[in-house]
Design a protein around this motif. Structure first.
Motif, PDB file in Angstrom:
ATOM      1  N   CYS A  78     -53.953 -48.782   2.851  1.00 29.39           N
ATOM      2  CA  CYS A  78     -53.439 -48.490   1.415  1.00 29.39           C
ATOM      3  C   CYS A  78     -52.120 -47.682   1.715  1.00 29.39           C
ATOM      4  CB  CYS A  78     -54.365 -48.243   0.726  1.00 29.39           C
ATOM      5  SG  CYS A  78     -55.660 -49.442   0.535  1.00 29.39           S
ATOM      6  N   HIS A  79     -52.472 -46.610   2.386  1.00 32.33           N
ATOM      7  CA  HIS A  79     -51.260 -45.489   2.449  1.00 32.33           C
ATOM      8  C   HIS A  79     -49.786 -45.902   2.701  1.00 32.33           C
ATOM      9  CE1 HIS A  79     -53.344 -45.677   6.278  1.00 32.33           C
ATOM     10  NE2 HIS A  79     -52.124 -45.628   6.940  1.00 32.33           N
ATOM     11  N   ASP A  80     -49.913 -47.303   3.265  1.00 30.60           N
ATOM     12  CA  ASP A  80     -48.658 -47.827   3.802  1.00 30.60           C
ATOM     13  C   ASP A  80     -48.413 -48.957   2.930  1.00 30.60           C
ATOM     14  OD1 ASP A  80     -47.584 -46.109   5.599  1.00 30.60           O
ATOM     15  OD2 ASP A  80     -48.809 -46.806   7.397  1.00 30.60           O
ATOM     16  N   CYS A  81     -49.184 -49.227   1.925  1.00 31.25           N
ATOM     17  CA  CYS A  81     -48.823 -50.692   1.511  1.00 31.25           C
ATOM     18  C   CYS A  81     -47.681 -50.871   0.379  1.00 31.25           C
ATOM     19  CB  CYS A  81     -50.149 -50.872   0.771  1.00 31.25           C
ATOM     20  SG  CYS A  81     -50.044 -52.783   0.167  1.00 31.25           S
ATOM     21  N   ASN A  82     -46.580 -51.561   0.995  1.00 31.86           N
ATOM     22  CA  ASN A  82     -45.543 -51.618   0.097  1.00 31.86           C
ATOM     23  C   ASN A  82     -45.356 -52.981  -0.196  1.00 31.86           C
ATOM     24  OD1 ASN A  82     -44.669 -53.112   2.597  1.00 31.86           O
ATOM     25  ND2 ASN A  82     -43.542 -51.502   3.446  1.00 31.86           N
ATOM     26  N   ARG A  83     -46.368 -53.532  -0.448  1.00 27.12           N
ATOM     27  CA  ARG A  83     -46.440 -55.126  -0.957  1.00 27.12           C
ATOM     28  C   ARG A  83     -46.663 -55.558  -2.313  1.00 27.12           C
ATOM     29  NH1 ARG A  83     -49.373 -58.373   3.205  1.00 27.12           N
ATOM     30  NH2 ARG A  83     -47.505 -57.902   4.607  1.00 27.12           N
ATOM     31  N   ALA A  84     -45.772 -56.310  -2.922  1.00 28.93           N
ATOM     32  CA  ALA A  84     -46.207 -56.770  -4.392  1.00 28.93           C
ATOM     33  C   ALA A  84     -46.211 -58.275  -4.111  1.00 28.93           C
ATOM     34  CB  ALA A  84     -45.023 -56.737  -5.312  1.00 28.93           C
ATOM     35  N   ARG A  85     -47.044 -58.918  -5.128  1.00 30.00           N
ATOM     36  CA  ARG A  85     -47.280 -60.197  -4.989  1.00 30.00           C
ATOM     37  C   ARG A  85     -47.014 -60.963  -6.361  1.00 30.00           C
ATOM     38  NH1 ARG A  85     -51.044 -57.710  -1.397  1.00 30.00           N
ATOM     39  NH2 ARG A  85     -51.279 -58.879   0.470  1.00 30.00           N
ATOM     40  N   LEU A  86     -46.333 -61.957  -6.319  1.00 26.91           N
ATOM     41  CA  LEU A  86     -45.810 -62.787  -7.441  1.00 26.91           C
ATOM     42  C   LEU A  86     -46.642 -64.056  -7.446  1.00 26.91           C
ATOM     43  CD1 LEU A  86     -43.928 -62.657  -9.874  1.00 26.91           C
ATOM     44  CD2 LEU A  86     -42.256 -63.928  -8.610  1.00 26.91           C
ATOM     45  N   SER A  87     -47.685 -64.183  -8.367  1.00 28.82           N
ATOM     46  CA  SER A  87     -48.176 -65.346  -8.275  1.00 28.82           C
ATOM     47  C   SER A  87     -47.549 -66.770  -8.885  1.00 28.82           C
ATOM     48  CB  SER A  87     -49.532 -65.247  -9.403  1.00 28.82           C
ATOM     49  OG  SER A  87     -48.879 -65.687 -10.790  1.00 28.82           O
ATOM     50  N   THR A  88     -48.037 -67.829  -8.599  1.00 31.30           N
ATOM     51  CA  THR A  88     -47.256 -69.196  -8.870  1.00 31.30           C
ATOM     52  C   THR A  88     -46.957 -69.273 -10.294  1.00 31.30           C
ATOM     53  OG1 THR A  88     -47.537 -71.385  -8.561  1.00 31.30           O
ATOM     54  CG2 THR A  88     -49.509 -70.400  -8.886  1.00 31.30           C
ATOM     55  N   GLU A  89     -47.749 -68.821 -11.116  1.00 29.87           N
ATOM     56  CA  GLU A  89     -47.048 -68.591 -12.764  1.00 29.87           C
ATOM     57  C   GLU A  89     -46.625 -67.332 -13.338  1.00 29.87           C
ATOM     58  OE1 GLU A  89     -50.501 -69.028 -15.395  1.00 29.87           O
ATOM     59  OE2 GLU A  89     -51.871 -67.664 -13.924  1.00 29.87           O
ATOM     60  N   GLY A  90     -45.931 -66.688 -12.041  1.00 25.86           N
ATOM     61  CA  GLY A  90     -45.172 -65.688 -12.521  1.00 25.86           C
ATOM     62  C   GLY A  90     -45.777 -64.386 -12.898  1.00 25.86           C
ATOM     63  N   LYS A  91     -47.174 -63.984 -12.547  1.00 24.96           N
ATOM     64  CA  LYS A  91     -47.575 -62.567 -12.845  1.00 24.96           C
ATOM     65  C   LYS A  91     -47.530 -61.787 -11.521  1.00 24.96           C
ATOM     66  CE  LYS A  91     -50.877 -64.784 -16.126  1.00 24.96           C
ATOM     67  NZ  LYS A  91     -52.283 -65.291 -16.317  1.00 24.96           N
ATOM     68  N   LEU A 109     -46.038 -73.145 -13.912  1.00 28.07           N
ATOM     69  CA  LEU A 109     -45.455 -72.735 -12.638  1.00 28.07           C
ATOM     70  C   LEU A 109     -43.893 -72.050 -12.801  1.00 28.07           C
ATOM     71  CD1 LEU A 109     -46.736 -75.084 -10.155  1.00 28.07           C
ATOM     72  CD2 LEU A 109     -47.889 -73.530 -11.275  1.00 28.07           C
ATOM     73  N   LEU A 110     -43.672 -70.968 -12.132  1.00 26.50           N
ATOM     74  CA  LEU A 110     -42.330 -70.563 -12.203  1.00 26.50           C
ATOM     75  C   LEU A 110     -41.189 -71.705 -11.618  1.00 26.50           C
ATOM     76  CD1 LEU A 110     -42.263 -66.782 -10.993  1.00 26.50           C
ATOM     77  CD2 LEU A 110     -42.150 -67.854 -13.405  1.00 26.50           C
ATOM     78  N   SER A 111     -40.196 -71.723 -12.252  1.00 28.35           N
ATOM     79  CA  SER A 111     -39.267 -72.749 -11.784  1.00 28.35           C
ATOM     80  C   SER A 111     -38.455 -72.305 -10.466  1.00 28.35           C
ATOM     81  CB  SER A 111     -38.374 -73.363 -12.901  1.00 28.35           C
ATOM     82  OG  SER A 111     -37.234 -72.219 -13.005  1.00 28.35           O
ATOM     83  N   PHE A 112     -37.781 -73.137  -9.769  1.00 24.28           N
ATOM     84  CA  PHE A 112     -37.039 -72.601  -8.867  1.00 24.28           C
ATOM     85  C   PHE A 112     -36.121 -71.569  -9.103  1.00 24.28           C
ATOM     86  CE2 PHE A 112     -33.630 -72.955  -5.651  1.00 24.28           C
ATOM     87  CZ  PHE A 112     -34.065 -72.633  -4.425  1.00 24.28           C
ATOM     88  N   GLU A 113     -35.616 -71.871 -10.439  1.00 22.28           N
ATOM     89  CA  GLU A 113     -34.559 -70.929 -10.884  1.00 22.28           C
ATOM     90  C   GLU A 113     -34.963 -69.445 -11.076  1.00 22.28           C
ATOM     91  OE1 GLU A 113     -34.466 -74.153 -11.790  1.00 22.28           O
ATOM     92  OE2 GLU A 113     -32.725 -74.859 -10.614  1.00 22.28           O
ATOM     93  N   GLU A 114     -36.306 -69.508 -11.571  1.00 23.81           N
ATOM     94  CA  GLU A 114     -36.987 -68.287 -12.140  1.00 23.81           C
ATOM     95  C   GLU A 114     -37.310 -67.552 -10.719  1.00 23.81           C
ATOM     96  OE1 GLU A 114     -38.957 -70.104 -16.375  1.00 23.81           O
ATOM     97  OE2 GLU A 114     -40.106 -70.263 -14.508  1.00 23.81           O
ATOM     98  N   ILE A 115     -37.874 -68.372  -9.761  1.00 18.83           N
ATOM     99  CA  ILE A 115     -38.234 -67.802  -8.476  1.00 18.83           C
ATOM    100  C   ILE A 115     -37.092 -67.043  -8.045  1.00 18.83           C
ATOM    101  CG2 ILE A 115     -39.110 -68.173  -6.159  1.00 18.83           C
ATOM    102  CD1 ILE A 115     -40.850 -70.224  -7.376  1.00 18.83           C
TER     103      ILE A 115
END
Ligand code: SAM
Ligand code: SF4
Ligand code: SF4
Length: 362
Positions: free
Chosen positions: A279-292, A85-91
């Motif tokens: 989708c035409h308005d989708c401006n979202r990225a997602r960062l998984s708990t392990e940093g993907k 998992l990403l650490s607090f500092e990495e997040i």
């Protein structure tokens, strides 16, 4: 049978080994000429990067069948080890870099001037609301699928009583985690009889109730189109009881379509990701708990940002290099899964593995 030989039933009738539940993620390339991030990044369809969801855990105390069915997520299921998992500092480092690219809203963590919010099933909220508020959380979204205790217990599949979630919502209100939103995933034949009672319950309060179409996320929930109740029908059912007026979005790209009670008794929303893709308005990225990093809720592969944050192949990377790598990834983005689904254009290869909701955080 050991955990690594077990299989997960796949929506497409295929089976995949449990040990294979980590998703493909290539280490991002660093462009040779990196320009400083200036908040003007857009993808191939002209969509900016404005919204980031950071998932902080892949574990959960509920087993909602539309998200983590018990048959799959049982005691043998291998959740991610802590070291992954990403650490607090990495997040916080990643969050800072995303902000330099124009991200303005972070769900779960972040810092000023960001709007800092959290999505939760509410089960621990009564105990944690004050501490969350003190830690800087501004508002909260609580998932609640029914008021009827029997239906609610069945849906979370852990026999968890609805009263405790309602107490959690009350605690959030008390400590000022406002505005509160309540999200209800509507499954036809499972909880659609709760639409009107839920509306009745939150009517006359500042809480905004949002009805979400049940989505074909991941590969384990056995999704079927006939279990989706289109938002248009949700609105129709509500209109049989209440006069509703459509209202403008709060900002471009808002996923919920907003309605208010004509008598001024509050607001509701519908999120129609299946029947009216946005989708035409989708401006979202997602960062998984392990940093993907995933660019779509229905993605089957991500980008391994953790490799850059932690260093990789004997190299470490500066914030500027990581920002440039993210810039390149976003500029190449062309995801529009829901629109392709609506147009019946297969957006993924048959049998291609899609990320699970509990892993990516919704
Ligand atoms: N555990 C927290 C919760 O339930 O609020 C946060 C993570 S959960 C994955 C985020 C949101 O995704 C919740 O509101 C949940 O109801 C929603 N969700 C999960 N599976 C879904 C599905 N198949 N279709 C639509 N919404 C879903
Ligand atoms: Fe339910 Fe949220 Fe847990 Fe999924 S992550 S099982 S939606 S409470
Ligand atoms: Fe965004 Fe993908 Fe959902 Fe379309 S399907 S709105 S691109 S997350």
């Amino acid at each position: 049978m050991g955990p690594s030989q077990r299989t997960i039933p796949f929506v497409t009738d295929k089976v995949i080994p449990v040990a294979d539940h980590r998703y493909r993620a290539a280490v991002p390339s660093i462009p040779a000429s990196a320009h400083a991030a200036n908040g003007l990044l857009t993808d191939t369809l002209g969509r900016p990067l404005r919204d980031l969801r950071i998932s902080v855990t892949d574990r959960c105390n509920f087993r909602c069948s539309y998200c983590m069915p018990k048959e799959v997520f049982d005691k043998h299921y291998e959740f991610l080890p802590h070291s992954s998992l990403l650490s607090f500092e990495e997040i916080t480092r990643a969050a800072r870099i995303f902000v330099s690219h124009g991200v303005r809203k972070i769900r779960l963590t972040g810092g000023e001037p960001l709007d800092l919010t959290l999505t939760t099933n509410g089960s621990l909220l009564e105990r944690k609301a004050q501490a969350l508020k003190d830690a800087g959380l501004q508002r909260v979204t609580v998932s609640l699928d029914a008021l009827d205790d029997t239906i609610f217990r069945r849906m979370n599949d852990m026999d968890f009583p609805v009263a405790e979630v309602l107490d959690g919502i009350a605690a959030a209100e008390r400590v000022g985690l406002r505005p509160i939103k309540v999200n209800m995933v509507v499954k036809r034949g499972t909880n659609d009889q709760e639409i009107v009672p839920m509306a009745q319950h939150f009517r006359g309060t500042p809480i905004v109730l949002r009805f979400i179409e049940y989505m074909d996320v991941g590969a384990t929930n056995g999704w079927r189109m006939d279990e989706v109740l289109p938002s248009a029908q949700v609105i129709e059912r509500l209109r049989e009881q209440f006069a509703l007026r459509s209202i403008d979005p709060n900002y471009p790209g808002e996923t919920a379509e907003r309605w208010r009670y004509a008598d001024g008794m509050g607001e509701i929303g519908v999120i129609s990701s299946v029947t009216q893709a946005f989708c035409h308005d989708c401006n979202r990225a997602r960062l998984s708990t392990e940093g993907k990093l995933f660019l779509c809720l229905f993605a089957s592969a991500g980008h391994d940002l953790r490799a850059l944050l932690r260093g990789h192949g004997g190299r470490t990377y500066s914030d500027e290099e990581i920002a440039a790598a993210i810039g390149l990834i976003w500029q190449r983005r062309d995801d529009r899964y829901s629109e392709q689904r609506s147009a019946q254009q297969p957006a993924r290869e048959p049998g291609e593995r899609r990320v699970e909701m509990h892993y990516i955080g919704g």
